[in-house]
Design an enzyme around this catalytic site. Structure first.
Site, PDB file in Angstrom:
ATOM      1  N   THR A  19       0.861  -1.183   0.000  1.00 15.54           N
ATOM      2  CA  THR A  19       0.000   0.000   0.000  1.00 15.54           C
ATOM      3  C   THR A  19       0.886   1.217   0.000  1.00 15.54           C
ATOM      4  OG1 THR A  19      -1.758  -1.089   1.256  1.00 15.54           O
ATOM      5  CG2 THR A  19      -1.676   1.294   1.417  1.00 15.54           C
TER       6      THR A  19
ATOM      7  N   ARG B 142     -13.069  -8.595  -1.707  1.00 15.92           N
ATOM      8  CA  ARG B 142     -12.527  -8.288  -0.368  1.00 15.92           C
ATOM      9  C   ARG B 142     -12.008  -6.852  -0.378  1.00 15.92           C
ATOM     10  NH1 ARG B 142      -7.432  -6.222   1.665  1.00 15.92           N
ATOM     11  NH2 ARG B 142      -7.226  -6.876   3.819  1.00 15.92           N
TER      12      ARG B 142
ATOM     13  N   THR C 103      -0.480   0.955   6.558  1.00 12.18           N
ATOM     14  CA  THR C 103      -0.256  -0.195   5.688  1.00 12.18           C
ATOM     15  C   THR C 103      -0.190  -1.439   6.579  1.00 12.18           C
ATOM     16  OG1 THR C 103       2.170  -0.204   5.759  1.00 12.18           O
ATOM     17  CG2 THR C 103       1.147   1.234   4.130  1.00 12.18           C
ATOM     18  N   GLY C 104      -0.418  -2.584   5.983  1.00 12.71           N
ATOM     19  CA  GLY C 104      -0.358  -3.825   6.750  1.00 12.71           C
ATOM     20  C   GLY C 104      -1.722  -4.493   6.835  1.00 12.71           C
TER      21      GLY C 104
ATOM     22  N   GLY D  84      -5.120  -5.147   6.956  1.00 15.76           N
ATOM     23  CA  GLY D  84      -6.249  -4.223   6.950  1.00 15.76           C
ATOM     24  C   GLY D  84      -7.367  -4.610   7.886  1.00 15.76           C
TER      25      GLY D  84
HETATM   26  N1  ASP Z   1      -3.812  -2.538   4.346  1.00 18.37           N
HETATM   27  C1  ASP Z   1      -3.990  -3.089   3.033  1.00 18.37           C
HETATM   28  C2  ASP Z   1      -5.182  -3.984   3.008  1.00 18.37           C
HETATM   29  O1  ASP Z   1      -5.424  -4.676   3.986  1.00 18.37           O
HETATM   30  C3  ASP Z   1      -2.841  -3.885   2.549  1.00 18.37           C
HETATM   31  C4  ASP Z   1      -1.491  -3.338   2.842  1.00 18.37           C
HETATM   32  O2  ASP Z   1      -1.311  -2.303   3.383  1.00 18.37           O
HETATM   33  O3  ASP Z   1      -0.559  -3.976   2.470  1.00 18.37           O
HETATM   34  O4  ASP Z   1      -5.836  -4.029   1.995  1.00 18.37           O
END
Ligand code: ASP
Length: 377
Positions: free
Chosen positions: A223, A251, A274-275, A277
């Site tokens: 992200t 999703r 990020t991470g 979600g």
């Molecule tokens: N947070 C984002 C999601 O869950 C993915 C990511 O940040 O890597 O879609």
């Protein structure tokens, strides 16, 4: 142009910003003032996750560098951030965002994004949109041309087409298609016993590919989030993503959701993420962190408080390590109306730094972890 700063140096930078903030507070420009009232003079700063400091799409500048240039040239802060975000969205090498983002389980790239304009108190977002390379600009169009905050799926794509955006059949690149094929090959159809087991199996297969180095963590959960404060105190933010790799079609994670993937209060600050979600959606953590900053917490402390909330609310065994800590990583990037900023993460693992751009140029600053170890130790 980027240089890495270690934690001690980062603390020095933050302390410097804190001193400037103290001076501003004593001159009556403290944050925490009534929403919508802006500071008169602030040291501009742009922050982002790692991808905002790493990708150039073959050009001269990264996201944070271009956004900082725009902010200091007097551009609207949101427009400056979006110009930077577009670099990442259009770069086929960044396989977690925009064109060349990682597709869903059906091989289709579905993108999520939202944006918030602090001073105007406006926001827009799109979720699971297909065929448009720059979902952040569609999010902005939702903000400016509709009475709504979020359009999803085919409706979001129709809206984009009607607004003049180019809609393409496929945003995969050869690399993302090849990785998707490998993931698909590893899913044994005989194991599609029930939806829950199938989803779990797909996730495990993906984690196995991560462990084997066939996909990297920063793109499995890839992200871009970028937040900025301009010289006049205007605060804005944008988040854009292709979401979780090989996700169930439809999703939608935290990225397009106001309060989760991004939250901006023009009088207080901005926070993006990020991470994982789902952990963020459950806690609306970006909103929580902005509220903590409203109470007077430094962005770093507010961010750590947000991570602590996620840790406390993660109780399902499948999401926990043997020691009871979360078995995933998540990161937050926050700045306040004083121009103070921080990046925090559940663990110092995978991406361990974030991007900062000030008058001193672009830097990589260490993320402050809440917990020792890694998501999988
Ligand atoms: N947070 C984002 C999601 O869950 C993915 C990511 O940040 O890597 O879609």
């Amino acid at each position: 142009m980027s240089k890495k700063i270690d934690r001690r140096e980062f603390v020095r930078v933050s302390v410097g910003a804190g001193a400037a903030a103290a001076a501003m507070a004593s001159s009556g420009q403290a944050f925490g003032r009534a929403p919508g009232v802006r500071a008169q003079s602030v040291r501009p700063v742009v922050i982002s996750d790692r991808s905002g400091a790493a990708f150039r799409n073959g050009g001269r500048l990264t996201c944070i560098e271009l956004a900082f240039e725009g902010v200091t040239n007097g551009e609207d802060v949101l427009d400056a951030i979006l110009a930077g975000i577009n670099i990442v969205e259009l770069d086929p090498e960044e396989s977690g965002v925009g064109f060349g983002g990682t597709p869903n389980a059906d091989g289709v790239v579905q993108l999520d994004s939202c944006c918030m304009h602090g001073p105007r108190k406006q926001a827009g977002g799109v979720a699971a949109i297909e065929g448009v390379r720059t979902p952040s600009l569609v999010a902005k169009a939702v903000m400016e041309h509709t009475d709504h905050h979020l359009l999803v799926g085919a409706g979001a794509q129709d809206f984009a087409r009607n607004m003049g955006f180019t809609v393409e059949d496929d945003l995969n690149t050869p690399r993302t298609r090849e990785r998707w094929l490998e993931w698909k090959r590893r899913l044994d159809p005989e194991h599609y016993l029930d939806p829950e087991r199938r989803a779990r199996h797909g996730y495990d297969v993906a984690l196995g590919m991560l462990a084997e180095g066939l996909a990297d963590e920063s793109h499995f959960w890839g992200t871009v989030n970028c937040d900025a404060i301009g010289p006049n105190g205007d605060i804005c933010g944008v988040t854009s993503t292709s979401g979780l790799s090989w996700k169930i079609p439809g999703r939608t994670g935290d990225s397009p959701i106001l309060g989760a993937g991004l939250y901006v209060d023009g009088g207080v600050g901005a926070c993006g993420s990020t991470g994982r979600g789902e952990a963020n959606l459950y806690n609306l953590t970006s909103y929580l962190i902005v509220e903590k900053m409203r109470e007077g917490m430094h962005p770093k402390d507010a961010g750590l408080a947000g991570l602590q909330r996620i840790k406390e609310n993660t109780i399902e065994r499948r999401l926990l390590k043997a020691n009871g800590d979360p078995a995933f990583n998540i990161r937050f990037f926050a700045l306040n109306a004083r121009g103070e900023y921080a990046g925090v993460s559940m663990y110092a693992a995978g991406e361990t730094f974030y991007g900062v751009c000030t008058e001193n140029g672009a830097e990589e600053a260490a993320l402050e972890p809440l917990l020792d170890g890694t998501p999988s130790d």
